[in-house]
Each structure stands twice: as C-alpha cells, then as structure tokens.
Enzyme design. Structure first.
Site, PDB file in Angstrom:
ATOM      1  N   HIS A   1      -6.005   7.138  45.155  1.00 21.01           N
ATOM      2  CA  HIS A   1      -7.189   7.985  45.189  1.00 21.01           C
ATOM      3  C   HIS A   1      -6.785   9.399  44.818  1.00 21.01           C
ATOM      4  O   HIS A   1      -5.772   9.881  45.311  1.00 21.01           O
ATOM      5  CB  HIS A   1      -7.802   7.960  46.588  1.00 21.01           C
ATOM      6  CG  HIS A   1      -8.951   8.912  46.727  1.00 21.01           C
ATOM      7  ND1 HIS A   1     -10.205   8.618  46.219  1.00 21.01           N
ATOM      8  CD2 HIS A   1      -9.031  10.152  47.285  1.00 21.01           C
ATOM      9  CE1 HIS A   1     -11.014   9.644  46.479  1.00 21.01           C
ATOM     10  NE2 HIS A   1     -10.330  10.587  47.114  1.00 21.01           N
TER      11      HIS A   1
ATOM     12  N   ARG B   1       0.797  -1.231   0.000  1.00 21.97           N
ATOM     13  CA  ARG B   1       0.000   0.000   0.000  1.00 21.97           C
ATOM     14  C   ARG B   1       0.836   1.291   0.000  1.00 21.97           C
ATOM     15  O   ARG B   1       0.290   2.398   0.003  1.00 21.97           O
ATOM     16  CB  ARG B   1      -0.986   0.004   1.166  1.00 21.97           C
ATOM     17  CG  ARG B   1      -0.368   0.230   2.527  1.00 21.97           C
ATOM     18  CD  ARG B   1      -1.418   0.604   3.582  1.00 21.97           C
ATOM     19  NE  ARG B   1      -2.330  -0.481   3.866  1.00 21.97           N
ATOM     20  CZ  ARG B   1      -3.650  -0.333   3.892  1.00 21.97           C
ATOM     21  NH1 ARG B   1      -4.187   0.833   3.613  1.00 21.97           N
ATOM     22  NH2 ARG B   1      -4.414  -1.350   4.193  1.00 21.97           N
ATOM     23  N   GLY B   2       2.167   1.137   0.033  1.00 23.71           N
ATOM     24  CA  GLY B   2       3.016   2.328  -0.013  1.00 23.71           C
ATOM     25  C   GLY B   2       3.342   2.893   1.359  1.00 23.71           C
ATOM     26  O   GLY B   2       4.063   3.886   1.472  1.00 23.71           O
TER      27      GLY B   2
ATOM     28  N   GLY C   1     -25.278  -0.933  10.170  1.00 20.55           N
ATOM     29  CA  GLY C   1     -24.518  -1.815  11.062  1.00 20.55           C
ATOM     30  C   GLY C   1     -24.149  -1.121  12.365  1.00 20.55           C
ATOM     31  O   GLY C   1     -23.440  -0.118  12.351  1.00 20.55           O
TER      32      GLY C   1
HETATM   33  P1  FAD Z   1      -3.909  -5.317   8.171  1.00 22.85           P
HETATM   34  O1  FAD Z   1      -3.742  -4.248   9.162  1.00 22.85           O
HETATM   35  O2  FAD Z   1      -5.122  -5.272   7.312  1.00 22.85           O
HETATM   36  O3  FAD Z   1      -2.592  -5.305   7.291  1.00 22.85           O
HETATM   37  C1  FAD Z   1      -2.436  -6.111   6.175  1.00 22.85           C
HETATM   38  C2  FAD Z   1      -1.523  -5.419   5.206  1.00 22.85           C
HETATM   39  O4  FAD Z   1      -1.173  -6.338   4.177  1.00 22.85           O
HETATM   40  C3  FAD Z   1      -2.151  -4.233   4.492  1.00 22.85           C
HETATM   41  O5  FAD Z   1      -1.384  -3.077   4.685  1.00 22.85           O
HETATM   42  C4  FAD Z   1      -2.171  -4.632   3.011  1.00 22.85           C
HETATM   43  O6  FAD Z   1      -1.899  -3.562   2.133  1.00 22.85           O
HETATM   44  C5  FAD Z   1      -1.058  -5.657   2.963  1.00 22.85           C
HETATM   45  N1  FAD Z   1      -1.180  -6.636   1.886  1.00 22.85           N
HETATM   46  C6  FAD Z   1      -2.262  -7.398   1.575  1.00 22.85           C
HETATM   47  N2  FAD Z   1      -1.971  -8.235   0.555  1.00 22.85           N
HETATM   48  C7  FAD Z   1      -0.681  -7.990   0.225  1.00 22.85           C
HETATM   49  C8  FAD Z   1       0.195  -8.523  -0.745  1.00 22.85           C
HETATM   50  N3  FAD Z   1      -0.189  -9.508  -1.561  1.00 22.85           N
HETATM   51  N4  FAD Z   1       1.442  -8.018  -0.831  1.00 22.85           N
HETATM   52  C9  FAD Z   1       1.853  -7.021  -0.006  1.00 22.85           C
HETATM   53  N5  FAD Z   1       1.082  -6.488   0.938  1.00 22.85           N
HETATM   54  C10 FAD Z   1      -0.165  -6.970   1.057  1.00 22.85           C
HETATM   55  N6  FAD Z   1      -8.604  -2.906  15.874  1.00 22.85           N
HETATM   56  C11 FAD Z   1      -8.288  -2.649  17.161  1.00 22.85           C
HETATM   57  O7  FAD Z   1      -7.736  -3.520  17.840  1.00 22.85           O
HETATM   58  N7  FAD Z   1      -8.557  -1.435  17.727  1.00 22.85           N
HETATM   59  C12 FAD Z   1      -9.161  -0.442  17.046  1.00 22.85           C
HETATM   60  O8  FAD Z   1      -9.387   0.624  17.581  1.00 22.85           O
HETATM   61  C13 FAD Z   1      -9.515  -0.692  15.689  1.00 22.85           C
HETATM   62  N8  FAD Z   1     -10.126   0.268  14.964  1.00 22.85           N
HETATM   63  C14 FAD Z   1     -10.420   0.018  13.660  1.00 22.85           C
HETATM   64  C15 FAD Z   1     -11.074   1.024  12.945  1.00 22.85           C
HETATM   65  C16 FAD Z   1     -11.415   0.804  11.618  1.00 22.85           C
HETATM   66  C17 FAD Z   1     -12.115   1.900  10.849  1.00 22.85           C
HETATM   67  C18 FAD Z   1     -11.062  -0.429  10.997  1.00 22.85           C
HETATM   68  C19 FAD Z   1     -11.388  -0.646   9.555  1.00 22.85           C
HETATM   69  C20 FAD Z   1     -10.427  -1.425  11.712  1.00 22.85           C
HETATM   70  C21 FAD Z   1     -10.112  -1.210  13.052  1.00 22.85           C
HETATM   71  N9  FAD Z   1      -9.498  -2.199  13.819  1.00 22.85           N
HETATM   72  C22 FAD Z   1      -9.206  -1.953  15.133  1.00 22.85           C
HETATM   73  C23 FAD Z   1      -9.137  -3.496  13.253  1.00 22.85           C
HETATM   74  C24 FAD Z   1      -7.638  -3.529  12.916  1.00 22.85           C
HETATM   75  O9  FAD Z   1      -7.343  -2.487  12.006  1.00 22.85           O
HETATM   76  C25 FAD Z   1      -7.268  -4.882  12.324  1.00 22.85           C
HETATM   77  O10 FAD Z   1      -7.686  -5.908  13.187  1.00 22.85           O
HETATM   78  C26 FAD Z   1      -5.758  -4.976  12.131  1.00 22.85           C
HETATM   79  O11 FAD Z   1      -5.289  -3.954  11.297  1.00 22.85           O
HETATM   80  C27 FAD Z   1      -5.383  -6.343  11.536  1.00 22.85           C
HETATM   81  O12 FAD Z   1      -4.007  -6.406  11.345  1.00 22.85           O
HETATM   82  P2  FAD Z   1      -3.353  -7.328  10.208  1.00 22.85           P
HETATM   83  O13 FAD Z   1      -1.891  -7.094  10.314  1.00 22.85           O
HETATM   84  O14 FAD Z   1      -3.874  -8.702  10.328  1.00 22.85           O
HETATM   85  O15 FAD Z   1      -3.911  -6.763   8.832  1.00 22.85           O
HETATM   86  P1  NAI Z   2     -19.142  -5.773  13.102  1.00 22.58           P
HETATM   87  O1  NAI Z   2     -19.144  -7.204  12.782  1.00 22.58           O
HETATM   88  O2  NAI Z   2     -18.621  -5.292  14.417  1.00 22.58           O
HETATM   89  O3  NAI Z   2     -20.638  -5.205  12.982  1.00 22.58           O
HETATM   90  C1  NAI Z   2     -21.398  -5.313  11.811  1.00 22.58           C
HETATM   91  C2  NAI Z   2     -22.853  -5.065  12.146  1.00 22.58           C
HETATM   92  O4  NAI Z   2     -23.583  -4.951  10.928  1.00 22.58           O
HETATM   93  C3  NAI Z   2     -23.479  -6.206  12.942  1.00 22.58           C
HETATM   94  O5  NAI Z   2     -24.110  -5.676  14.079  1.00 22.58           O
HETATM   95  C4  NAI Z   2     -24.463  -6.822  11.940  1.00 22.58           C
HETATM   96  O6  NAI Z   2     -25.589  -7.386  12.570  1.00 22.58           O
HETATM   97  C5  NAI Z   2     -24.835  -5.614  11.081  1.00 22.58           C
HETATM   98  N1  NAI Z   2     -25.359  -5.953   9.736  1.00 22.58           N
HETATM   99  C6  NAI Z   2     -24.885  -6.881   8.876  1.00 22.58           C
HETATM  100  N2  NAI Z   2     -25.636  -6.895   7.734  1.00 22.58           N
HETATM  101  C7  NAI Z   2     -26.596  -5.946   7.876  1.00 22.58           C
HETATM  102  C8  NAI Z   2     -27.671  -5.474   7.051  1.00 22.58           C
HETATM  103  N3  NAI Z   2     -27.913  -5.964   5.825  1.00 22.58           N
HETATM  104  N4  NAI Z   2     -28.468  -4.493   7.523  1.00 22.58           N
HETATM  105  C9  NAI Z   2     -28.249  -3.952   8.757  1.00 22.58           C
HETATM  106  N5  NAI Z   2     -27.240  -4.358   9.572  1.00 22.58           N
HETATM  107  C10 NAI Z   2     -26.422  -5.333   9.150  1.00 22.58           C
HETATM  108  O7  NAI Z   2     -18.354  -5.085  11.899  1.00 22.58           O
HETATM  109  P2  NAI Z   2     -17.720  -3.650  11.726  1.00 22.58           P
HETATM  110  O8  NAI Z   2     -18.313  -2.653  12.648  1.00 22.58           O
HETATM  111  O9  NAI Z   2     -17.784  -3.395  10.262  1.00 22.58           O
HETATM  112  O10 NAI Z   2     -16.214  -3.880  12.183  1.00 22.58           O
HETATM  113  C11 NAI Z   2     -15.371  -4.811  11.491  1.00 22.58           C
HETATM  114  C12 NAI Z   2     -14.247  -5.246  12.359  1.00 22.58           C
HETATM  115  O11 NAI Z   2     -13.356  -4.187  12.649  1.00 22.58           O
HETATM  116  C13 NAI Z   2     -14.743  -5.787  13.667  1.00 22.58           C
HETATM  117  O12 NAI Z   2     -14.461  -7.168  13.685  1.00 22.58           O
HETATM  118  C14 NAI Z   2     -13.969  -5.089  14.726  1.00 22.58           C
HETATM  119  O13 NAI Z   2     -13.338  -6.017  15.570  1.00 22.58           O
HETATM  120  C15 NAI Z   2     -12.907  -4.279  13.994  1.00 22.58           C
HETATM  121  N6  NAI Z   2     -12.891  -2.957  14.598  1.00 22.58           N
HETATM  122  C16 NAI Z   2     -12.459  -2.829  15.886  1.00 22.58           C
HETATM  123  C17 NAI Z   2     -12.491  -1.620  16.515  1.00 22.58           C
HETATM  124  C18 NAI Z   2     -12.074  -1.536  17.932  1.00 22.58           C
HETATM  125  O14 NAI Z   2     -11.481  -2.471  18.420  1.00 22.58           O
HETATM  126  N7  NAI Z   2     -12.345  -0.440  18.611  1.00 22.58           N
HETATM  127  C19 NAI Z   2     -12.958  -0.408  15.843  1.00 22.58           C
HETATM  128  C20 NAI Z   2     -13.426  -0.663  14.501  1.00 22.58           C
HETATM  129  C21 NAI Z   2     -13.356  -1.884  13.922  1.00 22.58           C
END
Ligand code: FAD
Ligand code: NAI
Length: 462
Positions: free
Chosen positions: A441, A35-36, A176
């Site tokens: 505290h 992803r750069g 969701g």
């Molecule tokens: P990723 O972080 O997805 O990293 C995988 C990397 O592999 C990517 O950079 C991708 O570009 C690269 N890649 C894929 N295929 C290839 C390839 N063929 N060659 C080279 N590179 C490749 N989790 C928390 O614990 N706390 C949070 O607060 C939290 N907030 C989140 C908020 C949002 C909006 C989202 C979407 C997710 C959030 N998550 C959070 C979830 C968290 O981001 C993921 O669980 C975590 O990033 C997973 O780590 P990973 O290393 O498995 O994969």
């Molecule tokens: P999620 O699995 O937490 O929630 C998806 C929600 O969408 C569920 O409640 C489901 O019932 C609902 N849904 C599914 N289909 C639907 C439909 N057709 N109509 C209405 N509702 C529907 O997934 P989310 O929020 O997208 O997060 C994805 C992952 O990212 C999670 O597994 C989470 O662990 C991770 N994440 C973690 C964070 C953290 O740790 N603070 C912050 C953000 C993401």
C-alpha cells in the site's frame, strides 16, 4: 556460402528472439533481415515508436490538465513535431542497435538482405546461397489494403505514415476502431487534432470484453474523440492536402461523407510472404494467406517452421516472441510450448486497457457458470492521488472452483497489472489466492486484490 543449423528469415520479435534462443541452445544460427534494421515491425514502425508518441502526447496532456491542480504553475508546453519525431527515432535506433548487440553477444550471424527459400534447406540472399538444416519463416505482416482506398503515406496513411507525420493534422479521420486506430487516434487528439473514428462494427476493439469496450469508448469520447459507428468506408478520394471519406451507415443504408487533412487506414494487418518462394517449394497456406503450421510450428515441408504474425493467432509481439523461444526449443529437441490461453492484450492509451483469458461474452456462450469480482479505481488511494481513478478491474472466476478464468482492466498501469493475473492463471490459481496475498500500500495493484476479494466475501474499499 555458409552452412547453418538454423536460418531464420525475418528479424522481428519472433525472428530475433528465435535466433538468440537457438544460439543459446548451441545451434549455429543466422537471421536474415531485409529492412536494414533488426526489430521488425515492432521496433521500427509498430510497438516502440507508437509507445514513444503515446508517452510524449500523454506528458503534454498531463501538463495541460493536471499540473496546475498540483500547484505546478506556468505555461504549458507547445508541440514541436520535428523534435518529437527525433525523440521517437532515437528510441527506435537505441532499441534496434540493442538487438544487433545481442546478436553479436550470442554469436548469431546477421545477414542483411531479402531472403528467398530457393530449395530444400537453402536460403538465397542476393547472390549468396546459404544452407541450413532448419529454416524458420518469421516474415511478419503488413497493413491490409481497403478496397477503394489508395494509400500515399502523406494524406492517406497507414500506421507507418501516421508515426511520422510532419505536422499535427487539423482534422484526422481514422478508419477502424481497433488497437492501432485508437492508440494513434489518442496520440493526435492529445496533440490537438480533431479526431473522428469511423468503424464498421457497433463497438470499438472487437473481441474484447463488452463492458470494457463500452467504458473505454465513453472515456475516449470524453477526451474529445468522435465516433461514427456501424459505418463501412466505401472509398477515399484525396488531393495533395485533403481527403474525402465516403461511408455507408449500415443501419439505414445511407451514404455520408467526412473531410480530413489526414486519413489513417487502420483496418487490420495481413501476413507478409512476398518473394519468399513458398508456392515454388509447396508450403501450404491457410485461406487467409497465413503459413499453415501444426502444433509444433512445423509447415508441411520438412525442416521449415513458421511463427509470429505470419501464422495464425493474435498479431502481437509477445505472442511472436513466445513462439520464437518455443520453436528454438523444438528444433533443439526440447519441448517448446506456448500457452495460447494466457496471452495478454494491452491497449496503451490513457487509461490503459488490458485483458487476458475469457471475456464474459465467451463464458456465456460456453454456458459456463462464473462469478464477477469488480473494483473501481476510484476506491484506490494511489489512483485518486494521481488523477487516475477512471476505470475498473474485473476478475472472472469459475462459480464453483473459484479458478480465475479471465481478467479485464481499464485504468492506470493496466498493462503492468495484468501480469499478476497471467502468472496466477499459469499456476491455476483461484481468486482467493490473490485475495489472500499481501499487496503493498498504496499501489494500483491493490485494486486487483480488491477485485479478487469481490469474488469472495467482498472488497473492503468498495
Ligand atoms: P515483424 O515484426 O513484422 O517482423 C518481420 C520482419 O521480417 C520484418 O522486419 C521484415 O522486414 C522481415 N522480412 C519479411 N520478409 C523478409 C524476407 N523475405 N527476407 C528478409 N526479411 C524479411 N504488438 C504488441 O504486442 N504490442 C504493441 O504495443 C504493438 N503495437 C503495434 C503498433 C503498430 C503501429 C503496429 C503496426 C503493430 C503493433 N504491434 C504491437 C504488433 C507487432 O508489431 C507485431 O505483432 C510483431 O511485430 C510481429 O512480430 P513478427 O516477428 O512476427 O513480425
Ligand atoms: P484491428 O483488427 O485491431 O481493427 C481493425 C478495425 O477496423 C476493426 O474494428 C474493423 O471492424 C474495422 N474495419 C474494417 N474494415 C472497415 C471499413 N471498411 N470501414 C470501417 N471500419 C472497418 O486492426 P488494427 O487496429 O489495424 O491492428 C492490427 C494489428 O496490430 C492487431 O491485430 C493488433 O493486435 C496489432 N496491434 C497491437 C497493438 C497492441 O498490442 N497494443 C497496438 C497496435 C497494433
């Protein structure tokens, strides 16, 4: 062509942590990232940017609601989305550059480009072929698609688009009520959007302790978020500036619609394995598209491991990081281990929500006798001083041994407080162990101790 002990494909929290630990353990290591920038979903379009926007919007909320109560008078700030996005990008850039620095410091080779496993012990990136004794798949996840919904990342957005909106939408519909929907829904509600969350189930944040889900939803409603529960979204039709969301109310099978300026699709994420060549080399997958691994994160193909969002388990950055360290240790011949029973989950709204271990619903289903120690933050001096008395700490302990089985919190700094319980659970502690530990505290942590006291002879300030 270079030869390595380990090549990790994917530079997210699972992949980069694995790479650093491999190098620290004396293995010649490379990490391939397409992803750069390093840091994966988490640093670029996930945890970190969402927390930056949660912080900014919470600061605005504090200024609007609590400043005058403390005698801090004056006009409350207005929102400049461009500047807020610059702040967010600065936070991302600082963090991703930090990982690049750690790679250099630990002598991890950073190979930029998309990797493909082109044969046994072979990873191809562009025209270059690299060999390695071990390959680790750490390619993460991407947003799941919803049938009938086309994402354009302008009007119909995933979390990635929602983290970069050019202006605050007047009406935001979130599909969701999971973690993404509620965190980003909170951000835009605080920035002034009218936010409606449409959720398939009858409760928010499925899988969390039921009492927390109800109290949390009530709190969000008080903050102005609207909820349509038990509603399955059927389709979204969008123009360049507006969208119409059609959903089916499950209880009476009737269809209804709602309009929005922006629709956030937050209905879960799915493993990302595109272009990796897994089918060609015969790596087994689960029926949910995850890479199948055994208890040591090994796939069925010798020398290929997988971890993080691309395998089974909660999609959390810290779960991926723990697996990253454990896989490195396993490859280095050590006993890599992850305790999947003690992985905390945190939702970074205000109030925060945090949990670890069993929920009450799970304990009931298991038929396990348990006791509940609960303490409301209203009885905590620090929380009251900081206008943060909403919420509670709930500790679940075994009825006969007093061993802590789980903890569920909603309240100030819940995402920090939960770690006291994680450490206690790792050591097999009882609620009494926490209750007898002196807590400073005035701190929020005293609420955790009070909940532990409530598992025994009773809390003092309840
Ligand atoms: P990723 O972080 O997805 O990293 C995988 C990397 O592999 C990517 O950079 C991708 O570009 C690269 N890649 C894929 N295929 C290839 C390839 N063929 N060659 C080279 N590179 C490749 N989790 C928390 O614990 N706390 C949070 O607060 C939290 N907030 C989140 C908020 C949002 C909006 C989202 C979407 C997710 C959030 N998550 C959070 C979830 C968290 O981001 C993921 O669980 C975590 O990033 C997973 O780590 P990973 O290393 O498995 O994969
Ligand atoms: P999620 O699995 O937490 O929630 C998806 C929600 O969408 C569920 O409640 C489901 O019932 C609902 N849904 C599914 N289909 C639907 C439909 N057709 N109509 C209405 N509702 C529907 O997934 P989310 O929020 O997208 O997060 C994805 C992952 O990212 C999670 O597994 C989470 O662990 C991770 N994440 C973690 C964070 C953290 O740790 N603070 C912050 C953000 C993401």
């Amino acid at each position: 062509m270079s030869n390595y002990d380990v090549i990790i494909i994917g530079g997210g929290p699972g992949g980069y942590v694995c790479a650093i630990r491999c190098a620290q353990l004396g293995l010649k290591t490379a990490c391939v990232e397409g992803r750069g920038a390093l840091g994966g979903t988490c640093l670029n379009v996930g945890c970190i940017p969402s927390k930056a926007l949660l912080h900014a919007s919470h600061s605005l909320h504090e200024a609007q609601t609590n400043f005058t109560k403390m005698g801090l008078m004056g006009k409350s700030p207005s929102v400049d989305m461009g500047k807020m996005m610059d702040y967010k990008q600065g936070v991302i850039d600082g963090n991703t550059a930090g990982i690049e620095f750690l790679f250099k410091k630990n002598k991890v080779d950073y190979i930029q480009g998309w990797g493909k496993i082109s044969g046994k012990g072979e990873v191809t990136v562009g025209d270059d072929v690299h060999t390695a004794k071990n390959i680790v798949i750490a390619t993460g996840s991407e947003p799941s698609a919803l049938p009938g919904v086309t994402v354009d990342e302008r009007v119909v957005v995933t979390s990635t688009g929602a983290l970069s909106l050019p202006k605050v939408p007047k009406k935001l519909v979130v599909i969701g009520a999971g973690v993404i929907g509620l965190e980003l829904g909170s951000v835009y509600a605080r920035l002034g959007s009218e936010v409606t969350v449409v959720e398939f189930l009858d409760q928010v944040t499925p899988g969390m302790d039921g009492e927390i889900c109800k109290t949390f939803q009530r709190s969000l409603k008080k903050q102005g978020l609207k909820f349509v529960m038990g509603a399955a979204v059927q389709k979204v039709t969008a123009t360049k500036t507006k969208a119409k969301i059609t959903y089916l109310l499950r209880k009476n099978d009737t269809e209804a619609t709602i309009d929005a300026d922006v629709v956030l699709v937050a209905t879960g994420r799915k493993p990302y394995t595109d272009g990796l060549g897994l089918a060609e080399i015969g790596v087994e997958m689960t029926d949910r598209g995850q890479v199948q691994t055994n208890a040591h994160w090994q796939t069925n193909v010798e020398g290929i491991y997988a971890l993080g969002d691309v395998i089974t388990g909660p999609m959390l950055a810290h779960k991926a990081e723990d697996e990253g360290m454990a896989v490195a240790e396993t490859i280095a011949g050590q006993a890599g281990h992850v305790n999947y029973d003690v992985i905390p989950g945190v939702i970074y709204t205000t109030p925060e929500v945090a949990s670890v271990g069993k929920t009450e619903e799970q304990l009931k289903e298991e038929g396990r006798a348990y006791k509940v120690g609960k303490f409301n933050f209203m009885g905590n001096g620090r929380a009251k001083a900081n206008f943060a008395g909403e919420g509670f700490v709930k500790i679940l302990a075994d009825a006969s041994t007093d061993r802590i089985l789980g903890c569920h919190l909603m309240g100030p700094a819940a995402g920090e407080l939960i770690h006291e319980i994680c450490v206690a659970m790792e050591f097999g502690a009882s609620a009494e162990d926490i209750a007898r530990t002196c807590h400073a505290h005035p701190t929020y942590s005293e609420a955790v101790r009070e909940a532990a006291l409530a598992c025994g002879d009773g809390a003092i300030h309840a």
